[in-house]
Write a protein that holds these residues in place. Structure first.
Motif, PDB file in Angstrom:
ATOM      1  N   ALA A   1     -21.143  -9.335 -85.595  1.00 21.43           N
ATOM      2  CA  ALA A   1     -21.215 -10.545 -86.023  1.00 21.43           C
ATOM      3  C   ALA A   1     -20.449 -11.580 -85.161  1.00 21.43           C
TER       4      ALA A   1
ATOM      5  N   GLN B   1     -29.202 -13.864 -87.036  1.00 22.61           N
ATOM      6  CA  GLN B   1     -28.928 -13.568 -88.382  1.00 22.61           C
ATOM      7  C   GLN B   1     -29.831 -12.307 -88.778  1.00 22.61           C
TER       8      GLN B   1
ATOM      9  N   LEU C   1     -28.900  -9.069 -87.342  1.00 22.84           N
ATOM     10  CA  LEU C   1     -27.679  -8.634 -87.823  1.00 22.84           C
ATOM     11  C   LEU C   1     -27.984  -7.842 -89.046  1.00 22.84           C
ATOM     12  N   CYS C   2     -29.136  -8.185 -89.660  1.00 27.14           N
ATOM     13  CA  CYS C   2     -29.362  -7.528 -90.990  1.00 27.14           C
ATOM     14  C   CYS C   2     -29.399  -6.181 -90.780  1.00 27.14           C
TER      15      CYS C   2
ATOM     16  N   THR D   1     -27.597  -4.145 -89.051  1.00 26.03           N
ATOM     17  CA  THR D   1     -26.207  -3.477 -88.600  1.00 26.03           C
ATOM     18  C   THR D   1     -25.263  -2.743 -89.908  1.00 26.03           C
TER      19      THR D   1
ATOM     20  N   TYR E   1     -23.087  -5.548 -91.795  1.00 25.36           N
ATOM     21  CA  TYR E   1     -24.032  -6.489 -92.665  1.00 25.36           C
ATOM     22  C   TYR E   1     -24.407  -5.917 -93.827  1.00 25.36           C
ATOM     23  N   ARG E   2     -24.624  -4.821 -94.098  1.00 27.03           N
ATOM     24  CA  ARG E   2     -25.036  -4.185 -95.229  1.00 27.03           C
ATOM     25  C   ARG E   2     -23.739  -3.907 -96.053  1.00 27.03           C
TER      26      ARG E   2
END
Length: 271
Positions: free
Chosen positions: A203, A232, A235-236, A238, A241-242
């Protein structure tokens, strides 16, 4: 690597020190090559943050001209062949970068700061363009930095008069991030780098690229917003992110591993 450049890596943070205090860390060709080697070694080690600082009374007084004969000075080879590629390498480093600056921060030394993501300066640091007394001009990106932050009149005033700004004045003018008392700036910068190394590295790198596009390509609001949306979405996928969403929902502190999309979860992260 030059003996005048030291590199240590601890807990994912690379710390690079300019170590020629007797000449205020003035930078000759060998020192520039050593600095490039240190950045390459730190990148190869996959560090998650980097800290640059100088030993002694100054961050860097700029180019080492002690043995330079102006009649046969290869200034293009020095600036175009060594300095500019190094600054590009520093700017593109694949992790957040920080610099702690004190004393003289001039010429190429100023350029090292310009090429760093976040710069903390000592309140008494000296920043500006001393070249009026040399018959030379500001280099290493100084014109762009000063014009963008100070405007044409204040930039040319600094150049014509060779007046040096204090670190506190430079921060107040928007040149750099924060100023600290001289005896606190290095530890404050080290703490910031350590904290960033524990963060969501992908990020951070996404924001670094978005800022580079705004700075170098002068993209507008809507183009930048579209780039943010795409970033964005990427990045979901990665792990961080989670993990960030899960930690928020579970009311706990996240454990970020810094992995890219598709990577395996960090072994210490709660599942």
């Amino acid at each position: 690597m030059s003996q005048e450049i030291t590199l240590t890596i601890t807990d994912g943070v690379a710390e690079i020190m300019l170590n020629a205090p007797a000449r205020l860390n003035a930078l000759g060709p060998d020192m520039l090559r050593g600095l490039s080697d240190a950045y390459a070694e730190a990148a190869a080690a996959n560090v998650r943050a980097l800290l640059l600082h100088g030993e002694g009374r100054a961050f860097s007084a700029g180019r080492d001209i002690s043995g330079v004969d102006p009649r046969n000075d290869d200034v293009s080879g020095y600036l175009g062949g060594l300095v500019e590629p190094l600054l590009a390498q520093m700017s593109e480093f694949p992790a957040p970068t920080f610099a702690s600056a004190h004393g003289a921060c001039l010429g190429v030394g100023l350029g090292l700061l310009i090429a760093t993501d976040v710069v903390y300066v000592a309140e008494s640091a000296k920043i500006g363009s001393p070249f009026a007394n040399l018959g030379a001009t500001l280099d290493s990106g100084g014109h762009a930095l000063f014009y963008e932050r100070l405007g044409a009149h204040r930039t040319l005033d600094l150049i014509y008069t060779a007046r040096l700004m204090s670190g506190a004045e430079a921060v107040a003018a928007g040149l750099f991030s924060q100023s600290f008392p001289d005896d606190e700036v290095l530890e404050a910068t080290r703490a910031a780098a350590t904290n960033a190394a524990r963060g969501a590295t992908q990020a951070f790198l996404t924001s670094k690229e978005l800022i580079r596009e705004l700075r170098d390509r002068r993209v507008g609001l809507w183009e930048s917003m579209s780039a943010e949306n795409r970033a964005q979405a990427a990045l979901c996928d990665t792990p961080d992110y989670r993990e960030g969403f899960a930690a928020f929902q579970e009311k706990r502190t996240p454990t970020f591993g810094g992995e890219a999309a598709g990577a395996a979860p960090h072994p210490d992260r709660p599942e």
